[in-house]
Scaffold this active site. Structure first.
Site, PDB file in Angstrom:
ATOM      1  N   CYS A  79     115.672  22.847 -30.585  1.00 38.78           N
ATOM      2  CA  CYS A  79     115.334  21.849 -31.618  1.00 38.78           C
ATOM      3  C   CYS A  79     115.708  22.371 -33.000  1.00 38.78           C
ATOM      4  O   CYS A  79     115.055  23.273 -33.536  1.00 38.78           O
ATOM      5  CB  CYS A  79     113.830  21.540 -31.531  1.00 38.78           C
ATOM      6  SG  CYS A  79     113.203  20.526 -32.877  1.00 38.78           S
ATOM      7  N   CYS A  82     113.065  22.016 -35.731  1.00 42.85           N
ATOM      8  CA  CYS A  82     111.984  23.000 -35.525  1.00 42.85           C
ATOM      9  C   CYS A  82     112.317  24.311 -36.227  1.00 42.85           C
ATOM     10  O   CYS A  82     111.427  24.980 -36.769  1.00 42.85           O
ATOM     11  CB  CYS A  82     111.786  23.263 -34.035  1.00 42.85           C
ATOM     12  SG  CYS A  82     111.224  21.836 -33.079  1.00 42.85           S
TER      13      CYS A  82
END
Length: 324
Positions: A79, A82
């Site tokens: 991700c 993230c």
């Protein structure tokens, strides 16, 4: 563990009575035990950010949330957002110096937690306070927004649950903080547990009586005083017609009982200042026994919210001005 939403507006959530009482008691017990043992209970700044999995969730998140708000960062290696958000959260965890704990959950390795929290996409950030889960934000967020959310979270933890955070010592060794010791059973634990169980089952009369039983033996027991005030409030509003109560209060501003009933509803609905303000105004326009009746009810509502709450402190001052 099924997450439950908790308002961030700082209102009184009577569904969280049990969690609030237990969290305050556990935090105070841990601090007192640490002081008796001559320790500080301090942790290293490195311990403010922890990796959590499904096996350790109960211990590392739910139990710790009785001491400090726990922010959960759901992330994954693949991700990209993230990778931008997580370092900001980690830096703020250290900067906030123990006012919250950051728990990082790799969703690829902990699919069950992801499902339990109902997460549809990452990054996703939740918090757990006194065992209650609430969503903070999902997706990318600016640092200003993150700080504002964290400030609200810390305030809720302090005002509603008495969570003053962790003690951080830069000299402490990572992983060296002792676990909070178990509190020895107290003389009234059985009665207090009976009261909590009665609340959970909806037996408000039983809860009221159980708390009174504790206070008969220990009049200064703070947990019992708080529980009794909350149980009696719930008992008073049970089965009332809210619309009729509010109509009566609007139509009969001089009716003491109508104003008291409306104040109870205000508090249950989370309108703390409205409840206090309504009764203070009623004190101002009444005399004798009526005034004393309103004053006593206001003091009971102070017990529900808690003596250290800023709204209670401000209302006490306003009440003193109204009386004198």
């Amino acid at each position: 563990m099924q997450p439950r939403n908790m308002s961030m507006s700082g209102v009184v959530d009577l569904a969280a009575v049990k969690a609030a009482q237990e969290a305050k008691a556990k935090a105070e017990q841990a601090r007192a035990q640490s002081a008796r043992e001559g320790g500080t209970g301090a942790i290293s700044p490195a311990d403010l950010v922890i990796d959590v999995d499904e096996a350790g969730f109960e211990r590392d998140v739910l139990q710790r949330s009785a001491e400090v708000p726990v922010v959960i960062d759901f992330w994954a290696e693949w991700c990209e957002p993230c990778k931008q958000l997580s370092p900001v959260l980690e830096r703020l965890a250290v900067e906030y110096n123990g006012r919250f704990l950051l728990a990082k959950v790799d969703v690829d390795a902990n699919q069950m937690l992801m499902q339990q929290f109902g997460i549809q996409g990452i990054p996703a950030v939740f918090a757990v306070v006194a065992g209650q889960a609430l969503p903070l934000f999902q997706g990318a967020a600016g640092e200003a927004q993150i700080r504002q959310t964290l400030d609200q979270l810390v305030q809720v933890g302090e005002q509603r649950f008495g969570l003053t955070g962790l003690t951080v010592d830069p000299e402490a060794q990572p992983g060296g903080a002792p676990a909070a010791p178990e509190r020895p059973a107290g003389p009234h634990d059985g009665l207090l547990e009976a009261a909590v169980q009665a609340l959970d089952s909806g037996d408000l009369s039983g809860a009221v009586q159980a708390y009174k039983n504790v206070l008969n033996e220990d009049p200064a027991n703070e947990e019992a005083k708080l529980g009794l005030a909350q149980a009696e409030l719930l008992q008073r509003v049970q089965g009332v017609d809210p619309q009729q109560v509010r109509r009566d209060a609007a139509d009969k501003p001089a009716d003491v009982q109508a104003q008291i009933a409306a104040a109870d509803l205000d508090l249950v609905g989370g309108h703390v200042e409205d409840a206090f303000g309504r009764l203070i105004e009623t004190v101002q326009r009444t005399v004798g026994d009526d005034r004393d009746t309103v004053r006593v009810r206001l003091l009971e509502l102070f017990e529900v919210v808690g003596p250290d709450d800023p709204r209670v402190i401000a209302a006490r001052r306003a009440l003193a001005r109204a009386l004198f």
